[in-house]
Write an enzyme that holds these catalytic residues in place. Structure first.
Site, mmCIF file in Angstrom:
data_model
loop_
_atom_site.group_PDB
_atom_site.id
_atom_site.type_symbol
_atom_site.label_atom_id
_atom_site.label_comp_id
_atom_site.label_asym_id
_atom_site.label_seq_id
_atom_site.Cartn_x
_atom_site.Cartn_y
_atom_site.Cartn_z
ATOM 1 N N CYS A 59 -63.320 -25.803 -31.284
ATOM 2 C CA CYS A 59 -62.537 -24.930 -29.929
ATOM 3 C C CYS A 59 -60.876 -25.277 -29.959
ATOM 4 O O CYS A 59 -60.899 -25.927 -28.855
ATOM 5 C CB CYS A 59 -63.316 -24.930 -28.841
ATOM 6 N N ALA A 114 -57.791 -24.614 -30.709
ATOM 7 C CA ALA A 114 -56.459 -23.999 -30.387
ATOM 8 C C ALA A 114 -56.329 -23.985 -28.668
ATOM 9 O O ALA A 114 -57.446 -24.104 -27.951
ATOM 10 C CB ALA A 114 -56.516 -22.647 -30.755
ATOM 11 N N ASP A 135 -61.549 -22.777 -34.495
ATOM 12 C CA ASP A 135 -61.528 -22.048 -33.252
ATOM 13 C C ASP A 135 -61.892 -20.474 -33.292
ATOM 14 O O ASP A 135 -61.429 -19.811 -34.727
ATOM 15 C CB ASP A 135 -60.116 -21.984 -32.603
ATOM 16 N N GLY A 140 -54.080 -26.272 -29.729
ATOM 17 C CA GLY A 140 -53.780 -27.605 -30.800
ATOM 18 C C GLY A 140 -53.446 -28.991 -29.959
ATOM 19 O O GLY A 140 -53.308 -29.741 -30.763
ATOM 20 N N CYS A 167 -63.596 -29.054 -19.050
ATOM 21 C CA CYS A 167 -62.729 -29.092 -18.011
ATOM 22 C C CYS A 167 -63.193 -28.223 -16.794
ATOM 23 O O CYS A 167 -62.944 -27.335 -16.178
ATOM 24 C CB CYS A 167 -61.266 -28.233 -18.224
#
EC number: 2.1.1.-
Length: 418
Positions: A234, A236, A255, A238, A350
């Protein structure tokens, strides 16, 4: 169609809000489609700002509206959404009232225009004001209060009041030209001033890239690569891929999104770094060999980045949290199988939801006796942030509050036994 200046921009904002509030779509996912008829970048930016500020202050905007309506408007009524937009423009974006009325009422053509006009006019005559700290939706506040306590909820409300500061990662901390600011940890700067990013010193030359300090920690915790292999899942756009490449890792960046991978490729070209980019679903991909490390920045509810994406406060439900946790568990299973004995698996989300963090890793370790926590140490983190007793990193909104706070994150570093 009536030719009113700014009307198309407001239609785009209304389309975005409708997608978020009715269908539960992410604001980022619907923005391009909603703004496809807008030609000027400033019009697209205004549409996004109207939608975002409406979502940021929605609880308090609704309180103002409800105080001036005899019968409550339905939560998903078009008139309520338009009134929210009108008030957000007047009270937050400081748009002149005449422009707000001209464009807002036209959005209700054939609908309750008199009602909206009356409510907006009555409110503005009363010189309304929004609280300095936006009110969180009660379901969100209660969920976070149960997990993290009252102080966290207070910090989240304070953080929601404005967009977060801009952080950058330096390609070469010793020589990089950059706009200047506060060093949060070696090689990572919080800008003191911001403007158009591409115009800032050092950006075009690839000396740095934008990356919130919370998002920069996972790759840092893998250390120097010294030519070893790492799968960045996952990956990107980058930021983590570039961090790993700078540290000497041989990076395979995976990704699902071809569009996001194009951005990753552009970022690598700008910074002069290299990685093998693969566009594929991580649940379907099968590597040819095991890697020395795997970094899984897993798909999550993204509730930790609510400051820049206030839509998550209104569209993420308990069901969404459970669904993401189920997906993360599947991806962890895949990632574990791709790791060499003795290698490190770095898991990050996150999210402010324990189901996606502490509980997720607890379940993984219970099912995988050959994996152990490689505890993060205090000297690996910015001053003011400490690892948990378990050796995890749990970042909450009040961390580094004196410098503008941090995005909510959970990070766990695990090692597979030899």
């Amino acid at each position: 169609m009536t030719d009113i200046a700014g009307l198309a921009t407001r239609r785009a904002a209304l389309t975005m809000l409708d997608a978020v509030l009715r269908r539960g779509d992410a604001l980022d996912q619907v923005e391009a489609r909603a703004c496809r008829h807008l030609e000027l970048p400033e019009d697209k930016a205004m549409a996004r700002a109207i939608a975002a500020e409406t979502l940021r202050h929605m609880v308090d905007l609704d309180a103002l509206i409800d105080a001036r309506t005899r019968q409550p408007l339905a939560d998903d009524a078009k008139a309520r959404t338009v009134l929210r937009m009108m008030l957000a423009q007047a009270l937050v974006l400081k748009t002149p009232a005449h422009a707000v009325v001209a464009t807002g009422l036209e959005l209700l053509s054939g609908g309750p225009r008199r009602l909206a006009h009356g409510v907006f006019g009555a409110l503005m005559r009363g010189d309304p004001a929004l609280p300095e700290k936006p009110t969180l939706p009660e379901t969100v506040a209660q969920r976070w209060r149960d997990h993290w306590g009252d102080a966290m909820v207070e910090a989240a409300s304070i953080g929601l009041a404005k967009a977060p500061p801009i952080d950058i990662t330096l390609r070469d901390p010793e020589t990089a030209a950059h706009p200047g600011g506060t060093e949060l940890i070696p090689g990572h700067i919080r800008l003191s001033e911001s403007g158009p990013v591409p115009a800032m010193p050092g950006y075009a030359e690839g000396a740095w890239w934008v990356q919130n300090i919370s998002a920069a920690l996972p790759a840092r915790l893998l250390g120097n690569g010294a030519g070893r292999s790492v799968y960045d899942l996952c990956a990107a756009p980058g930021g983590k891929t570039m961090q790993l490449a700078v540290k000497g890792w041989q990076v395979t960046a995976l990704d699902l999104s071809e569009k996001r991978n194009r951005r990753l490729s552009e970022n690598l070209e700008r910074t002069g770094l290299a990685a093998n980019i693969i566009t594929m679903d991580a649940l379907r991909w099968q590597p040819e060999a095991q890697a020395d490390a795997v970094l899984l920045d897993a798909p999550c509810t993204a509730t930790g980045i609510f400051r820049r994406h206030p839509d998550v406060l209104h569209r993420i439900s308990e069901r969404d949290i459970a669904d993401r946790a189920q997906l993360q568990a599947k991806m962890l299973e895949q990632a574990a199988a791709w790791l060499k004995p003795g290698g490190h698996l770095l898991y990050a989300v996150c999210s402010l939801e324990p189901e996606e963090g502490e509980a997720q890793i607890g379940q993984f370790l219970d099912a995988h006796s050959d994996f152990l926590i490689n505890a993060v140490t205090p000297d690996e983190l910015p001053d003011g942030l400490s690892p948990t007793d378990e050796g995890y990193v749990r970042i909450l909104p009040h961390h580094l509050a004196e410098l503008g706070g941090m995005d909510g994150f959970f990070i766990a570093r695990m090692q597979r036994e030899n």
